[in-house]
Design an enzyme around this catalytic site. Sequence first.
Site, PDB file in Angstrom:
ATOM      1  N   ASP A 289      -1.712   0.503   1.947  1.00 29.97           N
ATOM      2  CA  ASP A 289      -2.131  -0.564   2.017  1.00 29.97           C
ATOM      3  C   ASP A 289      -3.949  -0.562   1.845  1.00 29.97           C
ATOM      4  O   ASP A 289      -4.103   0.312   2.401  1.00 29.97           O
ATOM      5  CB  ASP A 289      -2.183  -1.649   2.696  1.00 29.97           C
ATOM      6  CG  ASP A 289      -1.763  -3.354   1.998  1.00 29.97           C
ATOM      7  OD1 ASP A 289      -0.989  -4.942   2.783  1.00 29.97           O
ATOM      8  OD2 ASP A 289      -2.220  -3.283   1.370  1.00 29.97           O
TER       9      ASP A 289
HETATM   10  C1  GLC Z   1      -4.148  -6.478  -0.052  1.00 33.26           C
HETATM   11  C2  GLC Z   1      -2.418  -6.508   0.665  1.00 33.26           C
HETATM   12  C3  GLC Z   1      -0.887  -6.067  -0.846  1.00 33.26           C
HETATM   13  C4  GLC Z   1      -1.892  -5.468  -2.000  1.00 33.26           C
HETATM   14  C5  GLC Z   1      -2.783  -4.512  -1.658  1.00 33.26           C
HETATM   15  C6  GLC Z   1      -3.799  -4.943  -3.313  1.00 33.26           C
HETATM   16  O1  GLC Z   1      -4.192  -6.748   0.896  1.00 33.26           O
HETATM   17  O2  GLC Z   1      -1.796  -6.480   1.372  1.00 33.26           O
HETATM   18  O3  GLC Z   1      -0.124  -7.006  -0.410  1.00 33.26           O
HETATM   19  O4  GLC Z   1      -0.709  -5.357  -2.703  1.00 33.26           O
HETATM   20  O5  GLC Z   1      -4.058  -5.347  -0.639  1.00 33.26           O
HETATM   21  O6  GLC Z   1      -4.107  -5.691  -4.075  1.00 33.26           O
END
Ligand code: GLC
Length: 732
Positions: A289
């Site tokens: 993430d």
């Molecule tokens: C965010 C989220 C995740 C998302 C990623 C990219 O913080 O936790 O679900 O896909 O970053 O935006």
Amino acid sequence: MNRKAIALGLLVASACLAGCSGEPVYKDPAADVERRVEDLLGRMTLEEKVMQVTQWSYGKNMNVNNVETEMKAVSPMIGSLLYRSTSPVFYNQIQRKAMEESRLGIPILCGFDVIHGYRTIFPIPLAQACSWNETLAGESCRVAARESRLSGVHWTFSPMVDVARDARWGRVSEGYGEDPYLNGAMGVAAVRGYQGDDLAAGDAVAACLKHFVGYAYSEGGRDYHYTEISAQTLWDTALPPFEMGVKAGAATVMSAFNDISGVPASANRYTMTDILRGKWGFDGFVVSDWDAVKQLIPQGVAADRAEACAKAITAGLDMDMVDDVYRENLAALVENGTVPGQVLDEAVRRILRVKFRMGLFENPYIEELPDSERYLSTEARAAARELAAESMVLLKNERGTLPVGGEVKRIALLGPLADNREDLMGSWWGQGEAGDVVTIREGLEAEFAGKARIEWVKGCDFEGDDRSQFAVARAAARAADLVVLCMGEKRGWSGENASRASLALPAIQQEFVCEMARTGKPVVVLLSSGRPVDVRGFEPEADALVEIWQPGTEGGNAVAQLLSGKVNPSGRLAITFPLCAEQQPVYYNQRQAARPRSGRYQNLPHEPMYPFGYGLSYTTYEYGPVELDRQTVRRGERLTARVEVANSGSADGKETVMWFISDPVASISRPVRELKHFEKQFIPAGESRVFRFEIDPERDLSFPDATGGRLLENGTFYLHVNGQKVKFELIQ
Ligand code: GLC
């Protein structure tokens, strides 16, 4: 060895490395993917490998929770982009850099948060789960995949299959509710919708199961927080939806922000390698993430970025999202032996494998079509409208208030969401634009044209203490035959980093409902939210109450069709509505307690406001007796259960039959009951339909132990359907 033999050996080697066309094997589309992967990997330098496991973000960041430095130029060697532009021209320019300016011409994999639609926005996933309609949910992902690919996005960071039972957690809106099986079934529908039958087809995107694993257990519903999950609960509840998604062929997985009892998900070898690869045989790749590798430092398991890098990649985390920890540290760690070269090779291998499977080497570019040919097609809007209407849940309907009768000639449409566009899209609205959204006001005006006059007055804001418009709203209500109040959450009140200590709406909204109800007119409350809401403050004043969730681009039309009766509500709750936040945890499949009727709050009723699976209809359904084709079943056999359901009312409708199983005595205590199967069918008024569930003991009666082993134990089981409870035995 003489020169001739060496020359012959090199000739043979290059022939093996070159495809039949004389091109390198990795450039030969006819060659086996694994051969292409190995050939390309064998040609890559350390620097090229490190860039391949790196993801940067590109385009205007819409997620305020994620801080980033604006990327100035795209390296032709970058492995992936979190890609936010919608321009096919721009995408082709970027991709051409990778294909033509880099040494090996490896296409960039472009990912984006297509959570419930790309430009055509569908209901939030929690709402989709309440439709219990996997076909429509899958279709929404098909539409999203097509719109994404035509914009340069090959990969979506979806579906989220985190089993969530704490409505204070804002991201409860993004998953499929409190049940592992329903999360898994809807997640599978999404994976199949996104990926289609051929990942290399020009309208497929790679799916991404997230957040692996246990994110929804964040303590207190506080986002990004630690979790305490026992190994048994990990296997019983958190993992099953991911296993279903992996078995359905999901191409990628995203590691979660949380830790599990002190081991962060992004450095958890047990989950990312032992389980995901070792037990489930997953051969795609895991992306972190946002900043999750860097966050191993504040999580207390890495002293610096180099240690974070080593821990993450050796645990099985293949691609680093945005924080550049891999790009800055991996080469040195491999060169000094801290990270074995084959660990990096394996991460690169998995990423290349997905790129080859997606056909990106052969088809890196896209048609440069105008928006009008890419987005918001009639079919896309129709699919969004249908799914939105089927996701809405009729929670209360007294005195036949709904559907709106012919005697209603004047509707007072009031509240902060009556003429609202952006909040109907909910969180993670992708490339959705407020201007595309059909408001509730527009939907009703179209649906009731020539039948009833719509008098719109906002009357009340989402929050604050401005009562200045109450009087004019009250006057409109007094002059109307029906009052429709559009209340609820702003889209930013749920989603990421949107935890709320209370589930109640702001006082001004509750007061407004009560004030409008005092006119004595019939009141319909339409509740738009990204989570279960504490409705005690206004529910008694409502003659009818509909949870419309955040229904997306076609929300206004879907609401109007429900109010007019063109669509008969068929939504059923995928998550319990507690009385209030304090009543949680209150999900349906809790474990059996030592004193089931005791140990309850002294100052709060025990039952939730609305239970899992609850939802009303404009018609009535009568269930016949549940019948089993046998009373005992053996391993390797199947037990078929059936029930006939009659639509005994006057309106056609769709009914979902939910099949639960309980196992009252087992070596590890089981939940009071567990959803194992469901089926939704259209039943015309006056007719009936048969619903069946074929129980497979290995699939439906076994359960995991704390190591993920499966236990299947003889004994008594019960099948639960709509209040009926039928006993059967598993014998040897
Ligand atoms: C965010 C989220 C995740 C998302 C990623 C990219 O913080 O936790 O679900 O896909 O970053 O935006």
